[in-house]
Design an enzyme around this catalytic site. Structure first.
Site, PDB file in Angstrom:
ATOM      1  N   THR A   1     -13.786  17.589  -4.889  1.00 27.89           N
ATOM      2  CA  THR A   1     -13.175  18.378  -3.811  1.00 27.89           C
ATOM      3  C   THR A   1     -13.498  19.854  -3.751  1.00 27.89           C
ATOM      4  OG1 THR A   1     -11.117  16.813  -3.886  1.00 27.89           O
ATOM      5  CG2 THR A   1     -10.944  18.895  -2.585  1.00 27.89           C
TER       6      THR A   1
ATOM      7  N   TYR B   1      -6.441   9.351   3.992  1.00 29.04           N
ATOM      8  CA  TYR B   1      -6.550   8.875   5.421  1.00 29.04           C
ATOM      9  C   TYR B   1      -6.089   7.671   5.744  1.00 29.04           C
ATOM     10  CZ  TYR B   1      -6.966   9.004  10.587  1.00 29.04           C
ATOM     11  OH  TYR B   1      -6.550   8.856  11.747  1.00 29.04           O
TER      12      TYR B   1
ATOM     13  N   TYR C   1      -8.501   9.586  -9.769  1.00 35.82           N
ATOM     14  CA  TYR C   1      -8.262  10.924  -9.147  1.00 35.82           C
ATOM     15  C   TYR C   1      -7.069  10.908  -8.178  1.00 35.82           C
ATOM     16  CZ  TYR C   1      -9.182  15.754  -6.867  1.00 35.82           C
ATOM     17  OH  TYR C   1      -8.896  16.980  -6.414  1.00 35.82           O
TER      18      TYR C   1
ATOM     19  N   ARG D   1      -3.701  16.100  -0.907  1.00 38.22           N
ATOM     20  CA  ARG D   1      -4.976  16.181   0.004  1.00 38.22           C
ATOM     21  C   ARG D   1      -4.938  14.698   0.803  1.00 38.22           C
ATOM     22  NH1 ARG D   1      -9.109  19.995   0.601  1.00 38.22           N
ATOM     23  NH2 ARG D   1      -8.858  21.389  -0.979  1.00 38.22           N
TER      24      ARG D   1
ATOM     25  N   LYS E   1      -7.350  11.991 -13.374  1.00 40.78           N
ATOM     26  CA  LYS E   1      -7.262  13.407 -13.157  1.00 40.78           C
ATOM     27  C   LYS E   1      -5.731  13.515 -12.188  1.00 40.78           C
ATOM     28  CE  LYS E   1      -8.585  17.294 -10.297  1.00 40.78           C
ATOM     29  NZ  LYS E   1      -9.953  17.908  -9.500  1.00 40.78           N
TER      30      LYS E   1
ATOM     31  N   ILE F   1      -9.351  19.532 -15.441  1.00 47.19           N
ATOM     32  CA  ILE F   1     -10.353  19.786 -14.393  1.00 47.19           C
ATOM     33  C   ILE F   1     -10.118  20.885 -13.466  1.00 47.19           C
ATOM     34  CG2 ILE F   1     -11.729  18.529 -12.363  1.00 47.19           C
ATOM     35  CD1 ILE F   1     -11.054  15.967 -14.106  1.00 47.19           C
TER      36      ILE F   1
END
Length: 290
Positions: free
Chosen positions: A44, A107, A133, A138, A161, A203
């Site tokens: 990202t 999305y 992840y 997000r 993550k 991370i």
């Protein structure tokens, strides 16, 4: 297992938005010099959403070549299309990445079963270590611990993550997961707490501007030095917070440019950090002692 401070590396760009390959080499060299334990390329923070597939793979390959085996390189290869994620993961493996980081599909909002099938399909298609992840802020989609534990049974799915910032949830996952399954924090303010509880590393966005300090913090936390870790994290907290004043990686790229590490380039729809925040971000850097 990859452990410690894993920088979520920015992708340097010139002011016209083109990738700045010279600057990329320089910041990779900086992390090698300052003790970063691993580099995550094109996640990202690396603006994966606006790099085209060719550029995406070129950046991964450039980082792998510059690192030259000195520390592990993790390639961001996630997508909300399973077929695209397979393609990017295969390209990263061919480029020599040590592992791949795959975000929960964004999305399209799959079910828990859809997430399981997505990641299982990628793992079966490409024989490379893969790290899940989860970043619901997000993706608008949250992968629960039950789904993670199902996926942890697959041989080449080796970690996650967790960018939720929910330490209690992270601790529960560490307790329930196989011993060789790595749980990484993706939330700088709370990462030390997760590492004190057995997390493999962090991370980190902050590591872009404070690589030596984040490497030290991760080492202290993983060594179980709770008081020292809390003190150091408190010192870095202004940076942790101010680097998210606008959407990541807007503030961190601006600060790196202000530090003359990279140029000010960033790709639309992201824009350069608004001027009213400049002094606050500079002050955070100073307060952290970096």
């Amino acid at each position: 297992m990859i452990t410690g401070s894993l920088v979520a590396l920015v992708t340097p760009m010139k002011t016209d938005g083109s990738v700045d390959w010279d600057a990329l080499n320089k910041i990779v060299d900086l992390h090698l010099e300052k003790g970063t334990d691993s580099i995550v390329a094109v996640g990202t923070t690396g603006e994966s959403a606006t790099l085209d597939p060719t550029e995406h793979c070129q950046v991964i390959r450039a980082v792998v070549e510059r690192v030259a085996g000195r520390i592990p390189v993790i390639a961001g290869t996630g997508a909300n299309s399973t077929a695209e994620a397979i393609h990017l993961t295969a390209e990263a493996k061919q480029a020599g990445a040590d592992a791949c980081l795959l975000v929960v599909p964004y999305y399209n909002k799959p079910t828990q079963e859809g997430m399981y099938q997505h990641f299982r399909t990628i793992a079966e298609a490409v024989d490379v270590p893969q790290i899940l992840y989860n970043v619901p802020g997000r993706t608008a989609c949250d992968m629960d611990n039950h789904t993670v534990l199902r996926l942890a049974e697959i041989d080449n799915i080796v970690g996650i993550k967790d960018a939720t910032g929910d330490v209690v949830r992270g601790k529960a996952l560490i307790a329930a997961a196989p011993e060789d399954f790595a749980v990484y924090s993706g939330d700088d303010p709370t990462a030390y707490q997760l590492m004190l509880a057995g997390g493999a590393g962090n991370i980190s966005v902050t590591a872009n501007v404070a690589p030596a300090e984040m490497a030290q913090l991760c080492a202290i936390a993983r060594n179980g030095e709770s008081e020292a870790a809390e003190l150091m994290n408190n010192r870095l907290m202004p940076l942790h917070e101010k680097l998210f004043m606008e959407s990541n990686p807007i503030p961190v790229k601006w600060l790196m440019a202000d530090m003359q590490l990279i140029d000010y380039g960033i790709r639309l729809p992201l824009t350069v950090l608004a001027e009213q925040y400049h002094d606050e971000v500079r002050a955070a850097l100073k307060a952290s002692g970096v």
